[in-house]
Structures are given as structure tokens and as C-alpha cells.
Design a protein around this motif. Structure first.
Motif, PDB file in Angstrom:
ATOM      1  N   ASP A 130      21.228  11.257 -18.823  1.00 62.21           N
ATOM      2  CA  ASP A 130      22.173  10.822 -19.864  1.00 62.21           C
ATOM      3  C   ASP A 130      22.878   9.520 -19.494  1.00 62.21           C
ATOM      4  N   ASP A 131      23.241   9.385 -18.239  1.00 59.20           N
ATOM      5  CA  ASP A 131      24.050   8.238 -17.829  1.00 59.20           C
ATOM      6  C   ASP A 131      23.286   7.274 -16.924  1.00 59.20           C
TER       7      ASP A 131
ATOM      8  N   GLY B  35       4.953  18.809 -11.149  1.00 58.92           N
ATOM      9  CA  GLY B  35       4.792  20.185 -11.603  1.00 58.92           C
ATOM     10  C   GLY B  35       5.868  20.574 -12.600  1.00 58.92           C
ATOM     11  N   LEU B  36       5.547  21.523 -13.465  1.00 60.83           N
ATOM     12  CA  LEU B  36       6.508  21.984 -14.461  1.00 60.83           C
ATOM     13  C   LEU B  36       7.750  22.542 -13.783  1.00 60.83           C
ATOM     14  N   PRO B  37       8.944  22.127 -14.212  1.00 58.74           N
ATOM     15  CA  PRO B  37      10.178  22.609 -13.595  1.00 58.74           C
ATOM     16  C   PRO B  37      10.671  23.889 -14.256  1.00 58.74           C
ATOM     17  N   SER B  38      11.720  24.468 -13.709  1.00 55.84           N
ATOM     18  CA  SER B  38      12.410  25.561 -14.389  1.00 55.84           C
ATOM     19  C   SER B  38      13.291  24.986 -15.495  1.00 55.84           C
ATOM     20  N   ARG B  39      13.685  25.848 -16.422  1.00 55.58           N
ATOM     21  CA  ARG B  39      14.590  25.394 -17.485  1.00 55.58           C
ATOM     22  C   ARG B  39      15.909  24.887 -16.887  1.00 55.58           C
ATOM     23  N   ALA B  40      16.412  25.574 -15.868  1.00 52.69           N
ATOM     24  CA  ALA B  40      17.670  25.148 -15.243  1.00 52.69           C
ATOM     25  C   ALA B  40      17.523  23.765 -14.613  1.00 52.69           C
ATOM     26  N   ARG B  41      16.415  23.532 -13.927  1.00 50.20           N
ATOM     27  CA  ARG B  41      16.180  22.211 -13.325  1.00 50.20           C
ATOM     28  C   ARG B  41      16.067  21.148 -14.411  1.00 50.20           C
ATOM     29  N   LEU B  42      15.392  21.478 -15.494  1.00 53.17           N
ATOM     30  CA  LEU B  42      15.238  20.514 -16.585  1.00 53.17           C
ATOM     31  C   LEU B  42      16.600  20.117 -17.157  1.00 53.17           C
ATOM     32  N   ARG B  43      17.475  21.101 -17.356  1.00 53.61           N
ATOM     33  CA  ARG B  43      18.811  20.804 -17.887  1.00 53.61           C
ATOM     34  C   ARG B  43      19.570  19.858 -16.952  1.00 53.61           C
ATOM     35  N   ALA B  44      19.489  20.139 -15.660  1.00 51.37           N
ATOM     36  CA  ALA B  44      20.192  19.295 -14.689  1.00 51.37           C
ATOM     37  C   ALA B  44      19.653  17.871 -14.704  1.00 51.37           C
ATOM     38  N   GLU B  45      18.348  17.720 -14.811  1.00 51.33           N
ATOM     39  CA  GLU B  45      17.750  16.385 -14.815  1.00 51.33           C
ATOM     40  C   GLU B  45      18.088  15.634 -16.100  1.00 51.33           C
TER      41      GLU B  45
ATOM     42  N   GLY C 128       0.800  -1.220   0.000  1.00 48.86           N
ATOM     43  CA  GLY C 128       0.000   0.000   0.000  1.00 48.86           C
ATOM     44  C   GLY C 128       0.826   1.259   0.000  1.00 48.86           C
ATOM     45  N   GLY C 129       2.165   1.132  -0.064  1.00 44.73           N
ATOM     46  CA  GLY C 129       3.033   2.291  -0.072  1.00 44.73           C
ATOM     47  C   GLY C 129       3.357   2.749  -1.477  1.00 44.73           C
ATOM     48  N   PRO C 130       4.251   3.735  -1.608  1.00 49.10           N
ATOM     49  CA  PRO C 130       4.642   4.228  -2.931  1.00 49.10           C
ATOM     50  C   PRO C 130       5.566   3.247  -3.638  1.00 49.10           C
ATOM     51  N   VAL C 131       5.651   3.396  -4.964  1.00 45.43           N
ATOM     52  CA  VAL C 131       6.561   2.547  -5.742  1.00 45.43           C
ATOM     53  C   VAL C 131       8.004   2.842  -5.357  1.00 45.43           C
ATOM     54  N   GLY C 132       8.334   4.105  -5.185  1.00 44.73           N
ATOM     55  CA  GLY C 132       9.655   4.477  -4.709  1.00 44.73           C
ATOM     56  C   GLY C 132      10.743   4.484  -5.759  1.00 44.73           C
ATOM     57  N   VAL C 133      10.373   4.366  -7.040  1.00 44.71           N
ATOM     58  CA  VAL C 133      11.353   4.374  -8.129  1.00 44.71           C
ATOM     59  C   VAL C 133      10.960   5.484  -9.105  1.00 44.71           C
ATOM     60  N   PRO C 134      11.817   6.477  -9.353  1.00 45.17           N
ATOM     61  CA  PRO C 134      11.465   7.552 -10.294  1.00 45.17           C
ATOM     62  C   PRO C 134      11.209   6.986 -11.693  1.00 45.17           C
ATOM     63  N   HIS C 135      10.262   7.612 -12.421  1.00 40.42           N
ATOM     64  CA  HIS C 135       9.970   7.097 -13.762  1.00 40.42           C
ATOM     65  C   HIS C 135       9.848   8.195 -14.817  1.00 40.42           C
ATOM     66  N   LYS C 136      10.118   9.451 -14.457  1.00 44.32           N
ATOM     67  CA  LYS C 136       9.863  10.521 -15.421  1.00 44.32           C
ATOM     68  C   LYS C 136      11.063  10.876 -16.296  1.00 44.32           C
ATOM     69  N   HIS C 137      12.239  10.399 -15.960  1.00 40.66           N
ATOM     70  CA  HIS C 137      13.426  10.797 -16.719  1.00 40.66           C
ATOM     71  C   HIS C 137      13.456  10.205 -18.125  1.00 40.66           C
TER      72      HIS C 137
ATOM     73  N   PRO D 254      21.215   4.162 -16.035  1.00 42.32           N
ATOM     74  CA  PRO D 254      20.930   2.902 -16.728  1.00 42.32           C
ATOM     75  C   PRO D 254      19.442   2.599 -16.851  1.00 42.32           C
ATOM     76  N   LEU D 255      18.628   3.048 -15.888  1.00 37.25           N
ATOM     77  CA  LEU D 255      17.196   2.754 -15.964  1.00 37.25           C
ATOM     78  C   LEU D 255      16.534   3.453 -17.145  1.00 37.25           C
ATOM     79  N   VAL D 256      17.082   4.594 -17.565  1.00 40.22           N
ATOM     80  CA  VAL D 256      16.508   5.340 -18.681  1.00 40.22           C
ATOM     81  C   VAL D 256      16.620   4.532 -19.970  1.00 40.22           C
ATOM     82  N   ALA D 257      17.822   4.103 -20.295  1.00 42.52           N
ATOM     83  CA  ALA D 257      18.021   3.326 -21.520  1.00 42.52           C
ATOM     84  C   ALA D 257      17.245   2.016 -21.476  1.00 42.52           C
ATOM     85  N   GLU D 258      17.234   1.380 -20.316  1.00 43.70           N
ATOM     86  CA  GLU D 258      16.516   0.104 -20.184  1.00 43.70           C
ATOM     87  C   GLU D 258      15.015   0.290 -20.418  1.00 43.70           C
ATOM     88  N   ALA D 259      14.450   1.319 -19.796  1.00 42.76           N
ATOM     89  CA  ALA D 259      13.011   1.550 -19.933  1.00 42.76           C
ATOM     90  C   ALA D 259      12.641   1.856 -21.379  1.00 42.76           C
TER      91      ALA D 259
END
Length: 726
Positions: A119-120, A104-114, A71-80, A122-127
Motif C-alpha cells: 500500500d505504501d 510459491g503460493l502464500p497463505s491468506r495471512a501472508r498475502l494480507r500482510a504483503e 551474474g548475480g541476482p537482481v536483488g529487487v523484489p518485483h511481485k508486490h 513507492p516502487l509499487v506505484a511507480e512500476a
């Protein structure tokens, strides 16, 4: 295996889980349909298609199964993953749509950092690899179709804020589509689309209006009201754009604005009418009027009233049903408040923004536009211009005291179509009051109370809930009086208004003490009115509740400056009050149109309106969405909704139990809650919770546990500077 990837856990009843491929395609289909309205169907659909690609990683899938058991959260980010994919496909700042679809919509600076982080990772490429096997269309074969103006450098340069609004619109389509597809899974049924659009409403509006007018008591001003209505309908045949309806109080502005809206929707094929007014009391009254005109007992309601203002973006980000309950304006005729409308446009949070796309291709009626805050006029008028020029909307600016918005930079080169060609003769014909001034020496509230009590029928309007509470008690030392403020539940205010109208109609004695909520658009007709000194437009609006039907030669409006009241008014009104004191008084009444225009221009100059809104505009260009949301704050955001024990208390408790439980259907429960809602300043509400006088429910909604006065509602003292609430 990839073909068994999941998006959401098992639903109650049949235990069916939500497949990821189905969810991505379902969200894409809905978002694309929403985006077609403003020429961004393929773009919105693709953003919807990739929004949950990150759920394809093995780690996220395992987390979902664990969460289902615990009943808890998934706990794994999925938006990247989806964010990175959009960036790689050349969509730039639009990648923020996917990154922000939960938080919520981020700032452009936050988006660049994310994106650097992604980029590196591993979950991003796998997904992306796993989802691409079952939804190959996440990989674009070529450039995606964009709105035509976005590919024209001159068009972009002409409105440097249009891209900001495009991101918000696309974000809205994705968030709403995501919520609707998720809701359809857990409810085991998709929400039905309303069978009517605004363009279908003209015949029933005209037929029912004729019936209402035939049943009404004749008034000496009926001919002028008909003239205003006919001009509004004639103007409705014009092109999409910005229109202005200057209509003096008592001229039938509510019916004329609605008539313009539905006729214009039919003439231009627009799908929705959104009427926004400054105060909750007017939404309640206007919604009732429009329901009489448009709703039928045997059909799904046409008119949606939305003013509760419950913040569903705060708290636990994993509270799924809290977010799904957010209002999305899925009706052909919406009545809301200006704070809800502009909160949607300038927020960065999903629950508030899911309704933004409903403004595209809509008729937006801004009633009582004089109440818009000066410091926000530049970003507001800029957004209105963009809505009409890039998103197919029409805006109607309606007020008895029209500010000259055309002097502001965003509208200087934008044509404003006049609904009433010659307003001055109309205002002269409807001049029905004479002003009296009690400014020097200043009277006490006790003296005003005595003067009010001497009248058979009188309305007294003050600027704060504190003054209203005190003046009501003072009047009641002489005679019984009724009270109106937002410390009362909506149903309580409505019952008070019904009783006031009955007593006025039957020529019975009636005294009323109210905050400003009564003075803009509320259909009352007193022979005498008392108004605490305030900006000129507020005083004229209050005068509109006096001799409204023109049955007296002239009504009386007594303007007073209380020696022991009106505290803090200068800090709230600032230059508007100074400009009023400089221009109006015994020598010049607030209904002088030329003086009123000079007052607005001076007020804009005193408030340095152009510069006041520039920081928001700068951050809009920089795509710092959180900062814009922080800077754009209207006074109602200092208040929170409070469920109070008025009316059917057992029904109220059933609603609150349902909301606390977090089960599906919370949206319907929030709509059912509206009659029970009052408001409190945010600081006072927090203290009430801390002292055990109130308890949290959901979002920022609280339940009142303290005493509730049968006339004045919640009585609580507050040192909060935002005590100046309606």
C-alpha cells in the motif's frame, strides 16, 4: 524510458534482451489459452499480464543491468505491484497467484500482510504507472469474466474446496506460461505445441492393439480379457465424471484402461490422458506398453513418461534454468506416478504446480488405486470430485482390489459409473491361485530362502529393501537369483525384467526376490509365489504375478510371516495389517470380494480416514497453501532420486555436466537421465553426501559415487523409519 523496459537479461548468441511488454503479453496469451479449458481464460490471461508489472520500477531495471554484468541476482523484489493491482481490481485470494509466481503460493495471512506493505511502497506505484504507459490493458475497464460457477453462491457452497483448486489452476497457467515465454526468449525459439491430442489417438491405438494381440502367445484367459476391453470401450461413450474399473489381475487392465481413456477422449473432446500409478516400475512398464500402441518412429513421441521426482523448487530461487526444466506434461498421453500427480495438486511451489492446468479437460486414469494412502483419501477424493465437476475432467479408478471410495464423504453424493457391470463372475472365472499360510510357527528368512530355491521358477516379495537385500543373498547361497528394487537404476530394473520374462517364456529356471514394486501391474507369470505378510490388497496383488496366464489349474501363493524380517511393517501399515489379520488367513483368502470390501471399510474406520484428512481440508478452505503442502505428504516424498553408474556411464556424465552447468535445455536432459535413476531414503541420501558417497547435482538430485552391486544396485544401511521403500 518506459518503452524500453526489460523483463530478462541478454541471451547468449545475439545478446538480445527480453522486453517487458513482450513478456507480459506473451505470458498473458499463453496463460489465457491454458485457462480457456476450464472457463477461466480471461482471468488467467489477466493474471499473466500483471505478474511481472513490478519489474517496471527504475530500481528493478537498474538491478537487471547490474545482474547481467555480475551474474548475480537482481536483488529487487518485483511481485508486490501485480499482487496489489489484482487486489485493487477485486480478485481477492487470486492475488496470491502473482505474489507466489516465483516462491510459491502464500497463505491468506501472508498475502494480507504483503498487501499492507505494498500500500505504501513507492516502487509499487511507480512500476504500475510506468508499465501502464506501454501495456495499458493492465488497468481493467470493468469486471473481469469469471468461471460461471464462481458467481453462483449455491455452486460455491456445494463444493467449498473448488475455489482452492481454481487458484491452483490459474497459478499453474501463469507459472507455466511465464516459464514457457522466458524459455522461448533464451532459447530464441518457442517450444512447439504437440500436433495431436488424446482425441486423435483411437485409430492408432486400436490398430496397434490388434497387431500386438495377434503376435502374442494364446492364453486361456484371452476371451475374458477381450470381454473386459469391450466393456471399457462401451463405457467410454458415457458422460464426463468418475468411473470405476474393477478388473482382476491378468484381465488386461492396462490395455482396457488405455482403451477407455482414448475412446472417452474422442467421445467427449478431451485433450489429454494422464495415467498415474503408484510405483516407478509400473510407469516404466506401462509407458513401454503405451509407446508400442501410440508412438511412431517417424513422428514426435506421443507418450511422455514422468516419474523422476527431482525437486526443482528447492535451492536458489534465482536458478532460472533449474525451474524452467520442470516437467509440464505437454504431451497427449502422460504416464506418471500418483505422487507426482497429487504433489502437483497439493503443492504450493511453481516447478511442481506448473503442470496442474494440464489436468483440466483430461482423462485421469488412477491405476492401482488401492495403494493411495488412507490418511489422504479425503482430500484426494475431494480434489477428484472437483476436477470432474468444475474442470471438465474424467477420472477412471482402476484396480484389481477396488476400495469402496463411495463411502467417503467427498464421493457420497457423486455418481460413480461402473465399467464392469458384474465383476464377481469375472473374478471367479479368473481365480487362478491357491493360498498356503506359514504364520505359526514363523519361519526364518533362511527357511524361506531354502523353500524358494527348491522351486524351478519362483517369485518372493517382501516389504522392505533391507529384507529384499538379505533374502536375495540367502537364496543365492543355494542358487542364482535375480533382484528387483528401487535401489537399482531404472534401466537396470528394466533389464532384469526383460531377462525374467525371457526365462519364464523359455521355461528356464528363474528365481526372483523383489520388493513390492513388482506386485502391481508388472506383467510376470510364475507358477509359485512367496509373499511376506502384508495388507490383503498387497497380498492379492502379489498373487496376480502367479499363474497369470491361466495355463496351470492353480498356482501356489505361500504367505509367510518371517521371524527375523518384516521389522517396522506394523508401523507402516498399521490398521490395514490389523484388519488383514482379523479377516484373512487359512479360513479366508484375500481374493474374496465380499471380505475385501469389509476389510476396506474396517481399515477406513480404524484409520479414522474422515478425520485424518480434515486438517488438510480445513487449511484448503482457509487458503493456507504452504500448510496444505506441508500436511500433504506421500511416502515417496521421503526418498530422493540418485543418478547411478549403470549402463552408458559416459552418457550419464555428459548429462550431469549439462545439468550442473545450468544451461538451457535442462528439461530434455532430465528426461534423458531417467534410465540412470534409483532412489534412497532422504536421510540415507543426506548421510551419503556427508560421507562422500554421493554429490549434489541440481534440486535434490544426487550422483552416487559409492559401489553399485551388479544385481542389487545401491547397498546402504539406514536407520530411517522410511526404510520401507520400494
Amino acid at each position: 524510458m518506459a518503452e524500453h523496459l526489460l523483463a530478462h537479461s541478454a541471451r547468449d548468441g545475439d545478446g538480445l534482451r527480453h522486453g517487458l511488454a513482450d513478456h507480459l503479453r506473451g505470458t498473458a496469451w499463453r496463460a489465457g489459452a491454458f485457462g480457456e479449458i476450464f472457463g477461466a481464460g480471461p482471468l488467467a490471461a489477466h493474471c499473466g499480464l500483471v505478474h511481472d508489472v513490478g519489474k517496471g520500477s527504475c530500481e528493478w531495471q537498474r538491478g537487471l543491468i547490474r545482474a547481467e554484468s555480475s551474474g548475480g541476482p537482481v536483488g529487487v523484489p518485483h511481485k508486490h505491484a501485480g499482487t496489489w493491482l489484482l487486489d485493487q481490481q477485486g480478485l481477492g485470494i487470486l492475488a496470491a497467484v502473482v505474489f507466489g509466481h516465483h516462491g510459491g503460493l502464500p497463505s491468506r495471512a501472508r498475502l494480507r500482510a504483503e498487501l499492507q506493505f505494498a500500500d505504501d511502497h513507492p516502487l509499487v506505484a511507480e512500476a504500475i504507472q510506468r508499465v501502464g504507459e506501454i501495456v495499458p490493458e493492465i488497468h481493467l475497464p470493468g469486471p473481469i469474466a469469471l468461471p460461471g460457477w464462481l458467481t453462483e453462491p449455491e455452486a460455491v457452497a456445494a463444493d467449498p474446496y473448488a475455489l482452492d483448486l481454481l487458484v491452483r489452476m490459474v497459478y499453474s497457467t501463469v507459472v507455466d506460461a511465464d516459464f514457457l515465454d522466458t524459455e522461448a526468449h533464451f532459447a530464441a525459439a518457442a517450444r512447439a505445441v504437440h500436433p495431436l491430442s488424446a482425441a486423435d489417438l483411437v485409430d492408432r491405438y486400436e490398430r496397434r492393439r490388434a497387431e500386438l494381440l495377434s503376435d502374442a502367445n494364446p492364453s486361456p484367459v484371452d476371451g475374458l480379457r477381450q470381454e473386459v476391453y469391450e466393456q471399457a470401450v462401451a463405457a467410454a461413450g458415457g458422460p464426463r465424471g468418475i468411473y470405476r474399473l474393477p478388473a482382476p489381475t491378468g484381465s488386461g487392465k492396462t490395455l482396457a484402461a488405455g482403451g477407455f481413456a482414448v475412446h472417452h477422449a474422442r467421445a467427449r473432446g478431451l485433450r489429454r490422458v494422464v495415467v498415474a500409478v503408484p510405483f516407478m516400475s509400473i510407469t516404466e512398464q506401462n509407458a513401454d506398453v503405451y509407446r508400442q500402441l501410440l508412438d511412431r518412429d517417424d513422428e514426435e513421441p506421443v507418450v511422455l513418461e514422468h516419474h523422476s521426482g527431482i525437486d526443482l523448487d528447492g535451492g536458489d530461487a534465482n536458478a532460472r534454468w533449474q525451474r524452467l526444466a520442470a516437467e509440464n506434461w505437454d504431451a497427449p498421453f502422460v504416464v506418471t506416478t500418483t505422487i507426482r500427480l497429487f504433489e502437483s495438486l497439493f503443492s504450493n511451489k511453481p516447478a511442481a504446480m506448473r503442470r496442474v492446468h494440464r489436468l483440466a479437460g483430461a482423462v485421469i486414469v488412477l491405476d492401482e488405486v488401492q495403494a493411495l494412502p488412507d490418511r489422504l483419501l479425503v482430500p484426494i477424493t475431494s480434489a477428484l470430485r472437483t476436477l470432474t465437476e468444475r474442470f471438465g475432467s474424467t477420472v477412471l479408478l482402476a484396480s484389481a482390489t477396488q476400495p469402496p471410495f463411495e463411502v467417503l464423504t467427498p464421493l457420497q453424493a457423486t455418481p460413480i459409473h461402473e465399467v464392469v457391470a458384474e465383476p464377481k463372475p469375472l473374478y471367479k472365472a479368473l481365480n487362478r491361485v491357491r493360498y498356503e499360510w506359514r504364520l505359526d510357527p514363523k519361519p526364518t528368512l533362511a527357511q524361506i530362502a531354502h523353500g524358494v530355491a527348491e522351486q524351478p521358477q519362483a517369485l518372493a516379495v517382501v516389504n522392505t529393501t533391507k529384507d529384499a537385500n538379505r533374502l536375495h543373498q540367502l537364496v543365492e547361497q543355494h542358487r542364482s537369483a535375480l533382484h528387483l528394487s528401487t535401489r537399482m537404476a531404472a534401466a537396470h530394473r528394466r533389464a532384469a525384467l526383460v531377462e525374467i520374462k525371457r526365462l519364464l517364456k523359455e521355461l528356464e529356471p528363474v528365481l526372483v526376490v523383489s520388493t513390492q514394486l513388482v506386485e502391481a501391474g508388472v506383467d510376470l507369470d510364475f507358477p509359485v509365489g512367496f509373499r511376506a505378510v502384508a495388507p490383503a490388497d498387497s497380498m492379492q496383488q502379489a498373487a496376480g504375478r502367479v499363474n497369470r496366464g491361466g495355463r496351470l489349474p492353480y498356482g501356489r501363493v505361500i504367505v509367510f510371516d518371517p521371524e527375523d524380517g518384516n521389522k517396522g511393517v506394523q508401523s507402516l501399515y498399521g490398521a490395514a495389517l490389523e484388519a488383514t489379520r482379523d479377516r484373512f488367513g487359512p479360513h479366508c483368502a484375500p481374493d474374496d470380494l465380499d471380505a475385501l470390501e469389509g476389510y476396506y471399510r474396517a481399515r477406513f474406520d480404524f484409520h479414522n480416514v474422515e478425520q485424518a484428512g480434515q486438517e488438510i481440508q480445513t487449511e484448503r478452505q482457509a487458503h493456507d497453501f504452504p500448510r496444505v503442502a506441508e500436511l500433504f505428504r506421500m511416502i515417496d516424498e521421503w526418498t530422493v532420486p540418485v543418478a547411478v553408474p549403470y549402463g552408458d556411464v559416459e552418457e550419464l556424465q555428459r548429462i550431469l555436466v549439462h545439468l550442473r552447468s545450468g544451461y538451457p535445455g535442462a528439461g530434455a536432459q532430465l528426461r534423458a537421465l531417467r534410465p540412470y535413476l534409483a532412489t534412497l531414503p532422504r536421510g540415507a541420501a543426506a548421510r551419503a553426501v556427508a560421507e562422500g558417497l554421493a554429490a549434489p547435482i541440481v534440486g535434490d538430485l544426487i550422483e552416487w559415487l559409492g559401489d553399485y552391486h551388479p544385481q542389487r544396485g545401491i547397498e546402504i544401511t539406514s536407520p530411517d523409519p522410511q526404510e520401507l521403500v520400494f
